[in-house]
Design a protein around this motif. Structure first.
Motif, PDB file in Angstrom:
ATOM      1  N   ARG A 148      -2.844   7.763  -3.335  1.00  0.00           N
ATOM      2  CA  ARG A 148      -1.399   7.621  -3.151  1.00  0.00           C
ATOM      3  C   ARG A 148      -0.694   8.972  -3.082  1.00  0.00           C
ATOM      4  O   ARG A 148       0.521   9.018  -2.852  1.00  0.00           O
ATOM      5  N   ASP A 182      -4.825  -3.202   0.028  1.00  0.00           N
ATOM      6  CA  ASP A 182      -4.157  -2.426  -1.013  1.00  0.00           C
ATOM      7  C   ASP A 182      -3.743  -1.033  -0.544  1.00  0.00           C
ATOM      8  O   ASP A 182      -2.969  -0.356  -1.207  1.00  0.00           O
ATOM      9  N   TRP A 183      -4.253  -0.598   0.639  1.00  0.00           N
ATOM     10  CA  TRP A 183      -3.877   0.734   1.129  1.00  0.00           C
ATOM     11  C   TRP A 183      -2.674   0.687   2.086  1.00  0.00           C
ATOM     12  O   TRP A 183      -2.248   1.724   2.590  1.00  0.00           O
TER      13      TRP A 183
END
Length: 641
Positions: free
Chosen positions: A494, A540-541
């Motif tokens: 992130r 999730d990315w």
């Protein structure tokens, strides 16, 4: 325990803010609404007082009756015909109707173009709003400075209003309600006192000078219709309220209540102004607005000066609403691909604190401000009085209201649930539109028609450019890009954020190189199109961030980056060339503004790639006019290449 500042605003607080901001323009029409009608019916007063009085009350009654019908119809639209994200307005009304049409592409295209005309009418209305508010405000200061050059001062105010937009004066907004309340209160008190004077001293007809040439009784109906065309400016509160339905916390309920309160204020004050003019024995002067003349007759020059200053402040606030609403409507148009994004969406900048006054951290659109100022100055230069602008102002508003109601009616036709109120309102608005066109087209309303046509041409070109760009863009389907096998089963880093609008080959190539490090960056998509469907399942990315309709994309990106605090932000732009410098307004400026804004908050890495898109002028012409022979343009394209 919740902090008091975190509590939602009360309904009363919402209504206060609505009157201090959204409805200042409609409320300010009381400064020139009665004057607009009397300026036409005065020719009958010069012939016969009875004929003039009958014409004035008839015209006023027609205007307020149509206003009442509009309020009732728009109350229904606010309940049943609004968008959960975009709210209301002429374009949104057409959008809602077109979304329910699936089997009739021509009808869908017609309603889509009707929505474009609605957007064009609103963008044409805002310069007229600013122009009429400023010139009427200067006219209200007659007793303060009787010898001033009204046009010059109005132009100076246009420049000043444009300049102060760069400063964040939002901390002053909480004080705006006080001049608004002072305007309504002083109007009601002065005119109520005038009614008591008439009841006490009897009826005294106005004194009409010899410079006013009388009209015969046979001109009664044409005069009434012309005065109704002039007085249509009183109804602006209905369209403004509908367009802003999603802004208050209490949304439709707060707007509906505010619209009814405004209607009551306008109804009472408007007819008191008309009666006071006809019964106080006022000496008519075409250079002095009727409300100011009533104040001067009842309280002398001092009352006229004080009331004139309050009226001018109210009208200045009304002009400021145009400065606020015009960039937001351009933002909406750019998001809908009707306008260059480099002008409507990606041109916003941060405001600066004003000297001594301070300010707040906000944004403004300098390009929209300059365009609005230029258009307002042109209107003032061509039509240097409030009477000359009333027709064009009314036409722009009534045109937008016709599109609202037509779209709503067509939706009812599709569902076979007809409303008599909608039909009556639609017929009344069409009658108002053609009446204004007939009576005011050559007296200034033509300018709005020309401006709307120019906007429509820009809309057609802009939509063609973005649709051709998307056709030539080798986009990887979102579902395929999100679940591409090489991008799965990697830890998400992130601290590295990739901003994407489409999964074009350049993005896919960059991500494939990045995953060789064993990690996947956080890919963020800022969704500015409310019609864009988000997949039900997301890896999730990948993060989809909806952008509020009243916020520009750069501000939304900056807020996200400041919150996430990444080490590096990656941009993967797709280069576009062709059609000369104008292309920068559609693509180039957007990239440059984005690079500048992001680099102030994070380390920015621009990942250029070999992908290119070429747009030819012939592509645009053939897209807009598909019936043209393509061979006409082949030679030009080869020469260009």
């Amino acid at each position: 325990m919740e902090h008091p500042s975190d509590k939602p605003p009360s309904l009363l607080s919402d209504i206060r803010i609505i009157f201090a901001t959204i409805l200042t323009d409609p409320g300010s029409s009381l400064a020139y609404g009665a004057d607009a009608v009397i300026a036409v019916t005065i020719v009958l007063f010069a012939t016969s007082f009875e004929a003039g009085m009958t014409a004035t009350l008839t015209a006023g009654g027609i205007v307020m009756s149509v206003y009442l019908i509009a309020v009732l119809a728009y109350n229904s639209m606010i309940r049943h015909h609004t968008h959960p994200v975009l709210g209301g307005g002429a374009f949104v009304s057409s959008l809602i109707t077109s979304q329910h049409i699936r089997r009739h592409p021509r009808l869908k295209a017609f309603i889509h173009n009707m929505g474009k005309l609605g957007t064009a009418s609103l963008l044409a209305d805002f310069p007229a709003t600013q122009a009429i508010s400023l010139i009427a405000g200067v006219e209200a200061l007659h007793f303060v400075a009787p010898d001033m050059n009204r046009l010059q001062w109005a132009l100076v105010l246009v420049v000043l209003l444009s300049l102060i937009q760069r400063y964040g004066l939002g901390n002053l907004s909480r004080f705006m309600i006080w001049p608004v309340l002072a305007f309504y209160a002083s109007n009601i008190l002065i005119n109520t006192f005038g009614i008591f004077q008439i009841l006490q001293n009897g009826w005294h007809p106005p004194a009409i000078g010899e410079e006013v040439k009388g009209a015969g009784i046979e001109m009664f109906i044409p005069v009434v219709l012309a005065s109704v065309a002039n007085g249509a400016t009183l109804m602006t509160g209905v369209e403004v309220g509908y367009s802003s339905v999603n802004i208050p916390y209490h949304k439709g309920r707060a707007i509906r209540i505010s619209m009814w309160i405004l209607f009551g204020l306008v109804l009472g004050t408007y007819f008191m102004q008309l009666i006071n003019f006809m019964g106080l024995g006022i000496v008519y002067d075409s250079h002095i607005p009727v409300p100011i003349k009533i104040a001067e007759h009842l309280g002398g020059e001092y009352l006229a000066k004080g009331f004139g200053i309050i009226t001018a402040i109210m009208l200045l606030l009304a002009a400021q609403t145009a400065q606020t609403d015009f960039p937001l409507e351009m933002l909406r148009a750019a998001r809908s691909r009707f306008f260059p994004r480099g002008v409507g969406d990606m041109a916003w900048k941060r405001t600066r604190p004003a000297f001594l006054l301070g300010g707040h951290e906000g944004v403004y659109n300098p390009r929209a401000t300059i365009l609005l100022g230029i258009l307002s100055a042109i209107i003032l230069w061509l039509f240097p009085s409030s009477h000359a602008i009333e027709g064009m102002y009314g036409l722009a508003v009534v045109a937008a209201m016709n599109i609202d109601l037509t779209s709503y009616f067509l939706r009812q036709v599709r569902t076979r649930k007809f409303s008599l109120l909608t039909i009556v309102a639609l017929l009344a608005m069409h009658a108002m539109f053609w009446n204004i066109t007939y009576n005011k087209f050559f007296e200034g309303a033509w300018f709005i028609v020309v401006l709307m046509l120019l906007y429509f041409i820009v809309f057609q070109i802009s939509e063609a450019i973005y649709e051709i760009w998307e056709e030539k863009l080798k986009v990887v389907p979102l579902e395929l890009g999100l679940w591409y096998p090489a991008f799965q089963n990697h830890p998400v880093n992130r601290k590295h954020i990739v901003l994407v609008s489409k999964f074009h080959p350049g993005v896919v190539h960059f991500l494939r190189n990045f995953v060789r490090s064993g990690q996947m960056p956080l890919v963020v998509h800022f969704q500015s199109d409310p019609e864009e469907n988000e997949p039900h399942e997301l890896p999730d990315w990948f993060l989809n961030v909806p952008v509020p309709p009243d916020m520009d994309t750069i501000t939304a990106i900056n807020q996200f980056i400041r919150k996430e605090k990444p080490d590096r932000v990656h941009l993967v732009p797709l280069m576009v060339r062709g059609i000369g410098p104008i292309l920068n307004l559609y693509f180039g400026n957007s990239i440059e503004r984005l690079k500048y804004a992001i680099s102030r908050h994070a380390d920015l890495q621009v990942e250029y790639n070999r992908e290119r898109i070429v747009l030819h002028p012939s592509d645009i012409l053939l897209h807009i006019f598909p019936f043209l022979p393509a061979r006409w343009f082949r030679v030009q394209e080869k020469l260009h290449e």
